[in-house]
Structure formats: C-alpha cells, structure tokens
Write an enzyme that holds these catalytic residues in place. Sequence first.
Site, PDB file in Angstrom:
ATOM      1  N   CYS A 104      57.692  18.728  17.827  1.00 29.10           N
ATOM      2  CA  CYS A 104      58.697  19.285  18.072  1.00 29.10           C
ATOM      3  C   CYS A 104      58.977  20.633  17.181  1.00 29.10           C
ATOM      4  O   CYS A 104      59.520  21.717  17.391  1.00 29.10           O
ATOM      5  CB  CYS A 104      59.796  18.437  18.130  1.00 29.10           C
ATOM      6  SG  CYS A 104      60.175  17.709  16.804  1.00 29.10           S
ATOM      7  N   HIS A 106      64.574  15.139  15.395  1.00 30.35           N
ATOM      8  CA  HIS A 106      63.872  16.139  16.558  1.00 30.35           C
ATOM      9  C   HIS A 106      64.287  17.458  16.122  1.00 30.35           C
ATOM     10  O   HIS A 106      65.453  17.814  15.203  1.00 30.35           O
ATOM     11  CB  HIS A 106      64.525  15.547  17.678  1.00 30.35           C
ATOM     12  CG  HIS A 106      63.805  16.293  19.106  1.00 30.35           C
ATOM     13  ND1 HIS A 106      62.536  16.176  19.237  1.00 30.35           N
ATOM     14  CD2 HIS A 106      64.378  16.815  20.072  1.00 30.35           C
ATOM     15  CE1 HIS A 106      62.388  16.982  20.339  1.00 30.35           C
ATOM     16  NE2 HIS A 106      63.438  17.105  20.831  1.00 30.35           N
ATOM     17  N   ASN A 124      64.919  22.416  24.726  1.00 31.71           N
ATOM     18  CA  ASN A 124      64.253  21.247  24.224  1.00 31.71           C
ATOM     19  C   ASN A 124      62.781  21.241  24.735  1.00 31.71           C
ATOM     20  O   ASN A 124      62.388  22.196  25.676  1.00 31.71           O
ATOM     21  CB  ASN A 124      64.799  19.760  25.000  1.00 31.71           C
ATOM     22  CG  ASN A 124      64.468  18.697  24.215  1.00 31.71           C
ATOM     23  OD1 ASN A 124      63.791  18.345  23.139  1.00 31.71           O
ATOM     24  ND2 ASN A 124      65.023  17.511  24.616  1.00 31.71           N
TER      25      ASN A 124
END
Length: 336
Positions: free
Chosen positions: A140, A276, A296
């Site tokens: 991520c 994240h 995302n």
Amino acid sequence: MLFLRFFLNLLIVKQSTDLIQFQFEQFIDQFEKPYKNDPNEYIRRIKIFEKSLKKIRFLNQFRAHENSAYYGLTKYSDLSPHEFKQTVLKNHGSKLIKKKKSRRNTIESFVIPYDIPQRFDWRDQNAVSSIRDQGECGACWAYSIATTVESMVAIKTNRTLCEFSTQQLVDCSTNRGCDGGDICSTIEWMSKMNVSLETIKDYPSESIAGDCRSDSRRNGVQIRTDHLCENLVGNELQVIRMIANHGPVIATVDASTWQNYLGGIIQYHCFNNRNHAVQITGYDLTGDIPYYRVRNTWNLDFGVNGYVHIAIGDNLCGIAEEISSLDLVDIPKSFL
Ligand SMILES: *[C@@H]1O[C@H](CO)[C@@H](O)[C@H](O)[C@H]1NC(C)=O
Ligand SMILES: *[C@@H]1O[C@H](CO)[C@@H](O)[C@H](O)[C@H]1NC(C)=O
C-alpha cells in the site's frame, strides 16, 4: 406451555441458521469463494461469516445521518479480524508503519474555510489514474507514493496520465518487500538517493518482491528533497488546503474496521493503530458531514468504486497523523 416455548425457540434457532446458511451460499456465489465443496473450510468460514453479520449489524446501528457509513458483506467478510490484518493489511508486526506520537490530541472544532473550493477532487482534473489492486503484495505504501507521483506529473504537465511503478519501490527501496512499509522513510530515500521512478511499462508489477531492476538509462521522474511529511492532527484545515492548492496527499490510516465497509462517510469506529497507506484525492465540504475522498488499493469492487469516504476534523482512522505531499524535480521531456 413450556414445551411450546421450547419448540418455538427451536424453530427460531433453526430458521436463523437456515437463513445464515442461505446468505452464506449467496455470498460464496457472489464472491466466487473456492471452498463450496470443502466441508471443513465451509464450516470454519460460515462461523466467521456469522460473526461478520453481527459486526455489520452493530456498526450500522451508529448511522446517524443518511450519509453516514454503511456496512455489509464484502469480499473480506469471511476473514477473521486477525486474518484480515495478516492478509489484506499485511500487518505482520515486522515492518509496521512507524508510530509517531501525536503532537496534539484535541479534537478541533472544524471551521469550514471559504477561500478554497468547497468541493474538490483531482479526479475531476484528470490527475488521478484508475483504482488498482495491491493483491497479495502488501505494498500500500508503494501504491500511495507511485500514484501521487503520477498525479503530480499529470498536474505539472497537463497531459494524459502515465502510471508509475510500484514494483520498483517494492524491489529497490529501503522498505523492500511485500510486508508493509513506512511512507516518510521511503520518500526520504527516493529524494536523497535521486531515485528515478520508472513507469509501469518499463518496470511492470509482479505479486512478489524480487531483485532491483532499476535502470538509470530509462526515463523516470525524481522527487525533490523538500517534500513534506507532517503530523497534522488538530490541523486538518491544512490537509484540505494542501489538496486544493498542491495536489493529492498520502496518508496513513487504521483500516482494521474497513473490512465490511460498503459506502458512506466514516464517522465512528475507526481507530488509530495505523496499518495502511492511502491517497487522499479530494474532499467535499458541502454536506452536513465534510469528508475526504480516499483512494484505496483493494480494487474497484471495494467501497465507493474503490474509494472510502472519511469525515474531516476528528483525526478519524488516524488519517492526519502522517500526511505527505511531494514535488518533482524537472520532468524529462519524454513526459511532456
Ligand atoms: C490542460 O489541457 C486541457 C485540454 O487538454 C485544456 O483545456 C486546459 O486549458 C489545460 N490547462 C492548462 C493549465 O494548461
Ligand atoms: C543526487 O543529486 C544531487 C544533485 O545533482 C547530487 O549532489 C547528489 O550527490 C546526488 N546523490 C546521490 C546519492 O547520487
């Protein structure tokens, strides 16, 4: 009488297990789960699924407004919270996103600024590429950096988007690997080492970390050393200003409670144990609940077409703890 009550209870329990099984069968079909004919796995998963249903009901109780977040079944609803952390957030405890102490913990009373657009999204300026899927590799951090580089190239050149390599960061950076990594130190490494980030075409994605295959003869872009990496807790106005006046920003968040997120604005039940990294592409201050538009990396079928909406002003999900923005050194002619 007692007997009747007992019998009725039995009937209710039987009905609800039937209902859960019915919902589970639908879930298996909808998300093409592989364990339909594996009895052990089926039983293990249906138990977790039942718990997810309870959690979904719990989270939906807090919907105070029609725009509040709503929860339901997602492709992750058959994972235990622990599995979700391990497989989706890749939170193995080894390379956690660095925890910095908040400067301030007070909740600001968020006052809407009127000197910037009340609704803004770099997507509307053609400066955001389409949603990607981090898949098996917990990179991520690499996605949020590479996509922000591509936004800055698009903003600077006003040309069609060119996608940049996440794999190069996974293979070559100090965070090397698929187990998560720290944003600030990666950006620091890129700028200090004059890393030339290559395009996806030159340095394609793979699902695992491999040897570094950077080639300085190929075209790439470099990050300036005056990038920002700031704790803006209590100062989310500045986050919005950075988005409006500069470009998309990178944020680190606690996504543990996003497992069953379907849409709407998250206002509650998002904590501050960051695991994240995401990109904030825009915001909207026009409604009752001002919110960030958060891009995302769990593919288009997650959330609001791949996006998550998070309320502004309360450091929800720890979103203001580590905000990064970056600028580019002269962009090579080939990108112009
Ligand atoms: C960017 O390009 C679009 C169309 O390609 C054009 O309409 C617009 O004026 C350009 N913006 C700037 C700031 O050059
Ligand atoms: C990066 O570039 C700057 C400016 O050109 C130079 O002074 C510096 O030595 C370079 N650093 C590395 C690690 O190559």
